[in-house]
Design a protein around this motif. Structure first.
Motif, mmCIF file in Angstrom:
data_model
loop_
_atom_site.group_PDB
_atom_site.id
_atom_site.type_symbol
_atom_site.label_atom_id
_atom_site.label_comp_id
_atom_site.label_asym_id
_atom_site.label_seq_id
_atom_site.Cartn_x
_atom_site.Cartn_y
_atom_site.Cartn_z
ATOM 1 N N TYR A 48 44.958 41.112 51.987
ATOM 2 C CA TYR A 48 44.121 41.805 50.886
ATOM 3 C C TYR A 48 43.678 43.113 51.529
ATOM 4 C CZ TYR A 48 39.985 40.342 53.596
ATOM 5 O OH TYR A 48 39.078 40.159 54.423
ATOM 6 N N THR A 53 37.755 44.187 51.225
ATOM 7 C CA THR A 53 36.759 43.423 50.509
ATOM 8 C C THR A 53 35.357 44.399 50.191
ATOM 9 O OG1 THR A 53 37.534 41.298 51.353
ATOM 10 C CG2 THR A 53 35.364 41.329 50.307
ATOM 11 N N CYS A 66 39.539 42.309 45.683
ATOM 12 C CA CYS A 66 39.596 41.479 46.778
ATOM 13 C C CYS A 66 38.302 40.404 46.869
ATOM 14 C CB CYS A 66 39.289 42.318 47.885
ATOM 15 S SG CYS A 66 40.570 43.486 48.230
ATOM 16 N N THR A 67 37.218 40.710 46.329
ATOM 17 C CA THR A 67 35.862 39.613 46.356
ATOM 18 C C THR A 67 36.355 38.799 45.197
ATOM 19 O OG1 THR A 67 34.451 41.362 47.111
ATOM 20 C CG2 THR A 67 33.732 39.228 45.785
ATOM 21 N N GLU A 108 39.158 37.469 44.345
ATOM 22 C CA GLU A 108 40.234 36.872 44.871
ATOM 23 C C GLU A 108 39.806 36.009 45.849
ATOM 24 O OE1 GLU A 108 44.773 37.442 46.756
ATOM 25 O OE2 GLU A 108 42.860 38.908 47.236
ATOM 26 N N GLY A 131 42.454 34.279 55.121
ATOM 27 C CA GLY A 131 42.572 35.676 54.388
ATOM 28 C C GLY A 131 42.709 36.602 55.639
ATOM 29 N N SER A 166 42.849 40.933 56.636
ATOM 30 C CA SER A 166 42.691 42.279 56.450
ATOM 31 C C SER A 166 42.867 43.033 57.598
ATOM 32 C CB SER A 166 41.588 42.512 55.500
ATOM 33 O OG SER A 166 40.538 42.385 56.343
ATOM 34 N N GLN A 195 34.314 41.323 58.189
ATOM 35 C CA GLN A 195 34.670 39.983 57.687
ATOM 36 C C GLN A 195 33.737 38.891 57.611
ATOM 37 O OE1 GLN A 195 38.473 39.045 59.664
ATOM 38 N NE2 GLN A 195 39.718 40.258 57.773
ATOM 39 N N ARG A 209 48.163 43.808 48.646
ATOM 40 C CA ARG A 209 47.875 42.270 48.121
ATOM 41 C C ARG A 209 48.990 41.790 48.285
ATOM 42 N NH1 ARG A 209 42.987 41.427 46.603
ATOM 43 N NH2 ARG A 209 42.702 43.515 45.553
ATOM 44 N N PRO A 238 43.931 39.492 40.446
ATOM 45 C CA PRO A 238 43.530 38.985 41.488
ATOM 46 C C PRO A 238 42.505 37.667 41.332
ATOM 47 C CG PRO A 238 42.352 40.929 41.447
ATOM 48 C CD PRO A 238 43.452 40.875 40.223
#
Length: 320
Positions: free
Chosen positions: A187, A190, A210-211, A213, A234, A236, A243, A283, A303
């Motif tokens: 992704y 976030t 992103c959130t 998802e 996840g 990124s 994160q 993504r 998403p």
């Protein structure tokens, strides 16, 4: 002229004109029959009051400007009293801005208390103005199209790359999918409830979401496990501390992997893009089995429904 014509030409209502008269900002002449007779000068006065009011001056604060015109000055702010009127209006606005800023900061404080209530984070993040709700998707987001950037991935072996996780360990990507399928979703970024997203974020196809998802994978995590998934991750380009805040705030039951150097992107030629001066992952989701990419979801939209899409694919695969 009659009051209706004056109101039309000055861009106000007749009620507004009568209000200005009650304050003696304008004093029309009287005809023999008693009717008011408004002049071109009255039109200019009403327009001046309207313009100053649109700038935030109270109607009473416009009086020095009108007196300046009545004194024969070419401009309404040619007189010292008018300049003082500007200054007073600025002072009033500064006081209002300060009051609103204080109110906003209190709301931000309450939001952060609610958003991070029960958080295990040891250090609070810098408070900033709330600009968006990352858990909700705006309407009319642009839909990403399939540019073929992931067509080469199915069947590829996952490279042996050790990446730090929010669980505090290092994950070797080549070991994913050795004990049941693994889901690795990449992704871009976030968001946080108290931080800005990159400029123009909502206009980039596939960037926003992103959130939602992550919340989808959280909410369907047990179902994914029941469908044979051994692990969800996840990934990124944000660092682990960034994160970890997301994992903690959203109560995610799985770990995030940090790839700040885009090692996986470079090894597998994964699609990326640039926004806000940073390179970010596009993504996509990899279904990994026995160290190889079994299936790829790309592009992904919307998403917030993606976890259900993955779950549906797993059920279809199990039924074959």
């Amino acid at each position: 002229m009659r009051i209706g014509e004056l109101a039309r030409r000055a861009g106000v209502t007749t009620k507004t004109v009568r209000y200005y008269e009650s304050l003696e900002l304008i004093t029309p002449a009287r005809l023999p029959n008693g009717y008011r007779d408004y002049s071109e000068h009255d039109v200019r006065l009403v327009r001046e009051v309207r313009a100053l009011s649109e700038l935030g001056l109270r109607v009473e604060q416009t009086r020095p400007f009108l007196e300046c015109l009545a004194a024969g000055r070419e401009h309404a702010d040619d007189c010292p009293a008018a300049l003082a009127g500007y200054q007073q209006a600025i002072t009033d606005l500064n006081a209002r801005i300060e009051a609103l800023t204080t109110r906003r900061d209190i709301l931000v404080h309450h939001l952060r208390q609610a958003a991070y209530r029960g958080s295990t984070l040891s250090e609070p993040f810098e408070e900033r103005t709330v600009v968006h709700d990352p858990t909700k998707l705006p309407a009319d987001l642009p839909v990403p199209y399939d540019d073929g950037a992931a067509d080469h991935l199915p069947g590829r072996a996952v490279p042996s790359l050790r990446l730090p996780s929010t669980a505090g360990d290092m994950i070797d990507l080549a070991e994913l999918g050795r004990d049941g399928r693994s889901i690795l979703y990449c992704y871009p970024l976030t968001g946080r409830p108290d931080a800005d997203l990159p400029e123009g974020w909502d206009a980039i196809p596939g960037a926003r979401g992103c959130t939602p998802e992550a919340c989808g994978f959280r909410d369907h995590h047990e179902e994914l496990r029941e469908a044979g998934v051994s692990g969800v991750f996840g990934l990124s380009s944000q660092d682990t501390d960034y994160q970890r805040e997301v994992v903690d705030r959203l109560s995610l039951p799985f770990a995030m992997l940090s790839d700040t150097g885009f090692r996986l992107a470079d090894a597998l030629d994964l699609p990326t893009f640039h926004a806000g001066g940073s390179r970010l992952y596009k993504r996509l989701t990899l279904v990994i089995r026995d160290g190889r990419i079994e299936h790829v979801f790309y592009p992904i939209f919307p998403p917030d429904r993606h976890a259900r899409q993955v779950l549906g694919w797993l059920h279809d695969t199990l039924g074959d």
